[in-house]
Design an enzyme around this catalytic site. Structure first.
Site, PDB file in Angstrom:
ATOM      1  N   ASP A 109      43.529  54.772  41.160  1.00 27.21           N
ATOM      2  CA  ASP A 109      44.535  53.721  41.388  1.00 27.21           C
ATOM      3  C   ASP A 109      44.321  52.618  40.352  1.00 27.21           C
ATOM      4  O   ASP A 109      43.265  52.553  39.708  1.00 27.21           O
ATOM      5  CB  ASP A 109      44.431  53.158  42.810  1.00 27.21           C
ATOM      6  CG  ASP A 109      45.770  52.588  43.299  1.00 27.21           C
ATOM      7  OD1 ASP A 109      46.703  52.464  42.482  1.00 27.21           O
ATOM      8  OD2 ASP A 109      45.889  52.271  44.493  1.00 27.21           O
ATOM      9  N   ASP A 110      45.344  51.771  40.196  1.00 30.26           N
ATOM     10  CA  ASP A 110      45.208  50.685  39.213  1.00 30.26           C
ATOM     11  C   ASP A 110      44.206  49.631  39.677  1.00 30.26           C
ATOM     12  O   ASP A 110      43.442  49.104  38.887  1.00 30.26           O
ATOM     13  CB  ASP A 110      46.576  50.058  38.865  1.00 30.26           C
ATOM     14  CG  ASP A 110      47.404  49.664  40.093  1.00 30.26           C
ATOM     15  OD1 ASP A 110      46.954  49.883  41.240  1.00 30.26           O
ATOM     16  OD2 ASP A 110      48.518  49.134  39.894  1.00 30.26           O
ATOM     17  N   ASP A 113      42.513  45.657  46.090  1.00 33.83           N
ATOM     18  CA  ASP A 113      42.618  44.226  46.387  1.00 33.83           C
ATOM     19  C   ASP A 113      41.957  43.982  47.750  1.00 33.83           C
ATOM     20  O   ASP A 113      40.747  43.757  47.830  1.00 33.83           O
ATOM     21  CB  ASP A 113      44.100  43.826  46.360  1.00 33.83           C
ATOM     22  CG  ASP A 113      44.320  42.318  46.473  1.00 33.83           C
ATOM     23  OD1 ASP A 113      43.608  41.677  47.246  1.00 33.83           O
ATOM     24  OD2 ASP A 113      45.209  41.770  45.800  1.00 33.83           O
TER      25      ASP A 113
END
Ligand SMILES: O=P(O)(O)OC[C@H]1O[C@H](OP(=O)(O)OP(=O)(O)O)[C@H](O)[C@@H]1O
Ligand SMILES: O=c1[nH]c(=O)c2nc[nH]c2[nH]1
Ligand SMILES: [Mg+2]
Length: 175
Positions: A109-110, A113
């Protein structure tokens, strides 16, 4: 008087901006691959869409992995996180390659968070290796490999979400 204060979005709460260019992102993905090359080989890459698609393509290219699957999850409406929705699960073929638990699979995934998205995918593939390009402190414990940590109050702006625009000078009237 009174009335409820408007709910702040993640970005408004975050405050700090961390803009990432295509060039920077490509370099960070390559740096991630150097680390992953020590861990693999992997049977397949599982991209968490949509943000994971770009790093997954770069990582898979560098590692020579040709089987790429997606798990499609939506949660943020622009910058505000709502309930997680799994729009598409992991394919049967990819599940088989990972022996049902994700062993030998690489989830990409980028960023992480809050870690909610990553946690959900880890539950689907508990033995997979989870890699992200960026990590914020809350989500960091979920990730096996990442490149850059940014503070929780930072909002990362990815190149596919942004465009070049005029920026006024710091000093009033200097334009
Ligand atoms: O750790 P969390 O707090 O769960 O946030 C991280 C996730 O949020 C973003 O995806 P988003 O849901 O915005 O969808 P997108 O990838 O399609 O932009 C990002 O790409 C991660 O997948
Ligand atoms: O573009 C984004 N930048 C972020 O910092 C972030 N956090 C969750 N989802 C995010 N999307
Ligand atoms: Mg995403």
């Amino acid at each position: 008087m009174g009335g409820e204060a408007p709910e702040l979005s993640e970005q408004e709460r975050a405050g700090k901006a961390f803009p990432v260019s295509w060039d920077q992102f490509h370099r960070d993905c390559r740096a991630l691959t150097w680390r992953l090359n020590e861990v693999g080989p992997f049977h397949a890459v599982i991209a968490i869409t949509r943000g994971g698609l770009v790093p997954a393509a770069i990582v898979a290219r560098e590692l020579g992995v040709r089987v790429i699957d997606t798990v499609c999850i939506a949660s943020y409406d622009h910058t505000k996180q709502g309930d997680l929705q799994v729009l598409k699960g992991i394919s049967e073929a990819a599940m088989k390659l990972g022996g049902g638990t994700g062993k030998g699979l690489l989830i990409v995934d980028d960023l992480v968070d809050t870690g909610k998205t990553g946690k959900l995918v880890r539950e689907m593939l508990p033995d997979a290796h989870f890699a992200t390009v960026y990590a914020k402190p809350k989500g960091r414990p979920l990730v096996d490999t990442f490149i850059t940590e940014v503070s929780q109050d930072t909002w990362i702006f990815f190149p596919w979400d942004t465009a070049l625009s005029y920026h006024p000078p710091l000093r009033d009237g200097a334009a």
